[in-house]
Design a protein around this motif. Structure first.
Motif, PDB file in Angstrom:
ATOM      1  N   ASP A  55      14.107 -14.814   1.186  1.00 49.16           N
ATOM      2  CA  ASP A  55      15.441 -15.419   1.250  1.00 49.16           C
ATOM      3  C   ASP A  55      16.402 -14.751   0.260  1.00 49.16           C
ATOM      4  N   PRO A  56      17.399 -14.016   0.737  1.00 50.15           N
ATOM      5  CA  PRO A  56      18.321 -13.334  -0.181  1.00 50.15           C
ATOM      6  C   PRO A  56      19.254 -14.290  -0.912  1.00 50.15           C
ATOM      7  N   LYS A  57      19.300 -15.558  -0.456  1.00 52.16           N
ATOM      8  CA  LYS A  57      20.160 -16.537  -1.093  1.00 52.16           C
ATOM      9  C   LYS A  57      19.544 -17.102  -2.386  1.00 52.16           C
ATOM     10  N   GLN A  58      18.308 -16.713  -2.675  1.00 49.49           N
ATOM     11  CA  GLN A  58      17.618 -17.235  -3.852  1.00 49.49           C
ATOM     12  C   GLN A  58      17.266 -16.078  -4.804  1.00 49.49           C
ATOM     13  N   PRO A  59      18.152 -15.747  -5.728  1.00 46.91           N
ATOM     14  CA  PRO A  59      17.907 -14.597  -6.610  1.00 46.91           C
ATOM     15  C   PRO A  59      16.646 -14.737  -7.466  1.00 46.91           C
ATOM     16  N   LYS A  60      16.300 -15.958  -7.876  1.00 47.38           N
ATOM     17  CA  LYS A  60      15.088 -16.137  -8.687  1.00 47.38           C
ATOM     18  C   LYS A  60      13.839 -15.838  -7.861  1.00 47.38           C
ATOM     19  N   LEU A  61      13.834 -16.267  -6.607  1.00 54.44           N
ATOM     20  CA  LEU A  61      12.711 -15.979  -5.717  1.00 54.44           C
ATOM     21  C   LEU A  61      12.607 -14.480  -5.462  1.00 54.44           C
ATOM     22  N   VAL A  62      13.735 -13.852  -5.210  1.00 53.56           N
ATOM     23  CA  VAL A  62      13.737 -12.403  -4.989  1.00 53.56           C
ATOM     24  C   VAL A  62      13.207 -11.678  -6.219  1.00 53.56           C
ATOM     25  N   SER A  63      13.635 -12.137  -7.393  1.00 51.80           N
ATOM     26  CA  SER A  63      13.177 -11.508  -8.629  1.00 51.80           C
ATOM     27  C   SER A  63      11.669 -11.662  -8.810  1.00 51.80           C
ATOM     28  N   ARG A  64      11.139 -12.852  -8.520  1.00 46.48           N
ATOM     29  CA  ARG A  64       9.688 -13.059  -8.638  1.00 46.48           C
ATOM     30  C   ARG A  64       8.927 -12.169  -7.659  1.00 46.48           C
ATOM     31  N   TRP A 101      11.771 -15.800  10.737  1.00 44.77           N
ATOM     32  CA  TRP A 101      11.116 -16.562   9.685  1.00 44.77           C
ATOM     33  C   TRP A 101      11.470 -15.954   8.331  1.00 44.77           C
ATOM     34  N   ILE A 102      11.893 -16.820   7.395  1.00 48.05           N
ATOM     35  CA  ILE A 102      12.309 -16.382   6.068  1.00 48.05           C
ATOM     36  C   ILE A 102      11.461 -17.101   5.023  1.00 48.05           C
ATOM     37  N   LEU A 103      10.975 -16.352   4.039  1.00 51.86           N
ATOM     38  CA  LEU A 103      10.226 -16.944   2.928  1.00 51.86           C
ATOM     39  C   LEU A 103      11.204 -17.584   1.952  1.00 51.86           C
ATOM     40  N   VAL A 104      11.065 -18.910   1.756  1.00 51.80           N
ATOM     41  CA  VAL A 104      12.015 -19.627   0.903  1.00 51.80           C
ATOM     42  C   VAL A 104      11.372 -20.193  -0.364  1.00 51.80           C
ATOM     43  N   VAL A 133       0.828  -1.204   0.000  1.00 54.17           N
ATOM     44  CA  VAL A 133       0.000   0.000   0.000  1.00 54.17           C
ATOM     45  C   VAL A 133       0.866   1.259   0.000  1.00 54.17           C
ATOM     46  N   LYS A 134       1.978   1.222   0.734  1.00 52.94           N
ATOM     47  CA  LYS A 134       2.829   2.402   0.863  1.00 52.94           C
ATOM     48  C   LYS A 134       3.925   2.484  -0.200  1.00 52.94           C
ATOM     49  N   GLY A 135       4.106   1.424  -0.961  1.00 50.82           N
ATOM     50  CA  GLY A 135       5.149   1.437  -1.987  1.00 50.82           C
ATOM     51  C   GLY A 135       6.540   1.220  -1.431  1.00 50.82           C
ATOM     52  N   ASP A 136       6.654   0.396  -0.395  1.00 51.53           N
ATOM     53  CA  ASP A 136       7.924   0.170   0.300  1.00 51.53           C
ATOM     54  C   ASP A 136       8.489  -1.193  -0.108  1.00 51.53           C
ATOM     55  N   LEU A 137       9.286  -1.224  -1.169  1.00 51.91           N
ATOM     56  CA  LEU A 137       9.835  -2.484  -1.676  1.00 51.91           C
ATOM     57  C   LEU A 137      10.772  -3.127  -0.663  1.00 51.91           C
ATOM     58  N   LYS A 138      11.577  -2.341   0.033  1.00 50.51           N
ATOM     59  CA  LYS A 138      12.545  -2.888   0.983  1.00 50.51           C
ATOM     60  C   LYS A 138      11.855  -3.710   2.061  1.00 50.51           C
ATOM     61  N   THR A 139      10.770  -3.198   2.611  1.00 54.45           N
ATOM     62  CA  THR A 139      10.037  -3.937   3.635  1.00 54.45           C
ATOM     63  C   THR A 139       9.353  -5.159   3.042  1.00 54.45           C
ATOM     64  N   LYS A 155       9.945  -9.310  -6.401  1.00 50.22           N
ATOM     65  CA  LYS A 155      10.030  -7.921  -6.878  1.00 50.22           C
ATOM     66  C   LYS A 155       8.981  -7.667  -7.953  1.00 50.22           C
ATOM     67  N   LEU A 156       8.844  -8.620  -8.870  1.00 49.41           N
ATOM     68  CA  LEU A 156       7.861  -8.477  -9.934  1.00 49.41           C
ATOM     69  C   LEU A 156       6.447  -8.454  -9.361  1.00 49.41           C
ATOM     70  N   LEU A 157       6.190  -9.309  -8.372  1.00 46.00           N
ATOM     71  CA  LEU A 157       4.892  -9.313  -7.714  1.00 46.00           C
ATOM     72  C   LEU A 157       4.587  -7.939  -7.119  1.00 46.00           C
ATOM     73  N   PHE A 158       5.557  -7.371  -6.422  1.00 47.13           N
ATOM     74  CA  PHE A 158       5.388  -6.049  -5.828  1.00 47.13           C
ATOM     75  C   PHE A 158       5.107  -5.004  -6.911  1.00 47.13           C
ATOM     76  N   THR A 159       5.882  -5.051  -7.984  1.00 50.02           N
ATOM     77  CA  THR A 159       5.700  -4.097  -9.082  1.00 50.02           C
ATOM     78  C   THR A 159       4.292  -4.175  -9.652  1.00 50.02           C
TER      79      THR A 159
END
Length: 432
Positions: free
Chosen positions: A82-91, A162-165, A70-76, A93-97
């Motif tokens: 999980d930062p160890k999974q670049p494909k998950l992070v990319s998906r 808790w981390i989303l994997v 709602v606030k447009g806060d991608l960082k939060t 990010k796209l979801l947020f966009t």
């Protein structure tokens, strides 16, 4: 203009199953367990886990993510990914966009029930927890009340957090029509025109503008010929991705069962199992194969479902589809250059002679073209006898009652003065 509205008979074939899918959402009945049914066994293998504490912790993370959208806060939004999974992070990010391109009047995610995913435990360790997550939201200007769908997330505890994997590990356990949404795949463009919202691939924004104009014209067609109030708010999803909203574009057993579009009904409640709450509204999803040649009459049919489904979902299919075809046909004939006379002749000569009952689910499944024609002709007869408002009153009365054969016959008799058999005979004789 001929190929814009001239596809009368072919249009009926293309519309087969549209309304059926439009007013009753298919749900999974093959899960083998009730929602949450796997949780007890799973918890037994996790000594020391406090389910209530875990739920509070995960709900807090999900609440932060919904606020971030709602606030447009991608960082939060990405903080728990999980930062160890670049494909998950990319998906993600796209979801947020994509989510940011919609206007949410409200948005909430919360943990529902656990789903066993042994492969995820093997991959990520004993703290792995896979769960259905509910997304409860209301889109500004579209949804009169919140609607609800489900998605599947897998979390792991690391250093007390808790981390989303995984965001796709338990998709097969989710609701078939509910959990695949327009924002879940490639980047989209959202085009708004008055109360019409069109969702297309980002690279097809120009197509979105074209569809928005056709959609707005279709809205006006419905308003002219359906007498009950409708604000014209509708979302049309016309993407190249066929998995959106789990749309199955071919179904049935006969020829002509290619679905051109369908109106998918939305609810605020448990997406799995039988619906016990009233529908909130609908989204129109267009077959990717026809999205670039979308015709106004097809949208009029589908938008009639959008306008009528909030009344209720008990109205028999012959009247649900008959009303949609009635509105479609009359919207076509608003233009003095067009007529549905070829359709009329086909219905009279080809479809009416074999009609023994007003078509039900079985008849639509056996022969969609014939059943749509018969349903339309029945509605034309009713409109000639009762007027448009009388048809709407009959539709509403049927929608609001559990239709045992006795109740159904009573309602038909009250509005038409005829038994269902007499009504069928009168429809067959009707010349139009």
């Amino acid at each position: 203009m001929v190929n814009q509205r001239g596809r009368l008979l072919a249009g009926v074939a293309a519309l087969a199953l549209v309304g059926t899918a439009g007013f009753v959402v298919a749900t999974r009945s093959d899960q083998g367990v009730a929602p949450g049914g796997t949780a007890v066994a799973a918890e037994a293998r996790k000594p020391g886990v406090d389910p209530a504490v875990r739920k509070r912790q995960l709900d807090a993370i999900l609440a932060q993510r919904s606020t971030a959208v709602v606030k447009g806060d991608l960082k939060t939004f990405l903080a728990a990914v999980d930062p160890k999974q670049p494909k998950l992070v990319s998906r993600q990010k796209l979801l947020f966009t994509n989510l940011r391109k919609f206007q949410f009047a409200s948005l909430r995610y919360f943990v529902a029930d656990e789903r066993e995913a042994p492969a995820q435990v093997d991959k990520f360790g004993p703290t792995t927890y896979s769960t259905r997550v509910m997304m409860r939201y209301r889109l500004t200007g579209l949804d009169p009340k919140p609607v609800q769908t489900d998605l599947g997330y897998t979390f792991v505890q690391r250093a007390g957090r808790w981390i989303l994997v995984a965001d796709d590990a338990i998709d097969e356990t989710l609701s078939e029509d509910g959990h695949r949404q327009p924002w879940d795949y490639q980047e989209i463009a959202v085009v708004r025109k008055d109360k019409v919202v069109v969702v297309v691939d980002k690279r097809e924004a120009a197509l979105g503008k074209k569809i928005a104009q056709v959609s707005e014209d279709a809205v006006e067609g419905v308003r002219r010929h359906w007498p009950r109030p409708w604000n014209g708010a509708v979302m049309v999803v016309a993407m190249s991705e066929p998995r959106v909203l789990s749309t199955v574009w071919t179904a049935g057993t006969g020829a002509g069962w290619t679905i051109a579009a369908k109106a998918v009904t939305l609810y605020d409640g448990e997406p799995l199992g039988l619906k016990t709450v009233a529908p909130v509204g609908s989204r129109i999803v267009v077959n990717p194969a026809v999205r670039k040649d979308l015709e106004q009459d097809l949208l009029v049919h589908e938008m009639t479902h959008v306008a009528t489904v909030p009344i209720g979902i008990r109205t028999p299919i012959w009247l649900v589809e008959g009303v949609a075809e009635y509105v479609r046909s009359h919207a076509i004939e608003d233009d003095p250059h067009w007529t549905v006379d070829p359709y009329r002749r086909t219905v009279r000569t080809k479809y009416l002679p074999s009609m023994k009952v007003l078509p039900g689910e079985a008849e639509f499944d056996q022969n969609g073209d014939r059943s749509y024609g018969q349903a339309w002709w029945a509605t034309e007869y009713l409109a000639s006898k009762l007027g448009k408002k009388g048809v709407a009153a009959l539709y509403t009365d049927l929608a609001l009652h559990d239709l045992s054969p006795t109740t159904y016959a009573s309602i038909i008799k009250k509005h038409t003065g005829q038994t269902p058999a007499q009504l069928t005979a009168a429809v067959k004789k009707f010349k139009g």
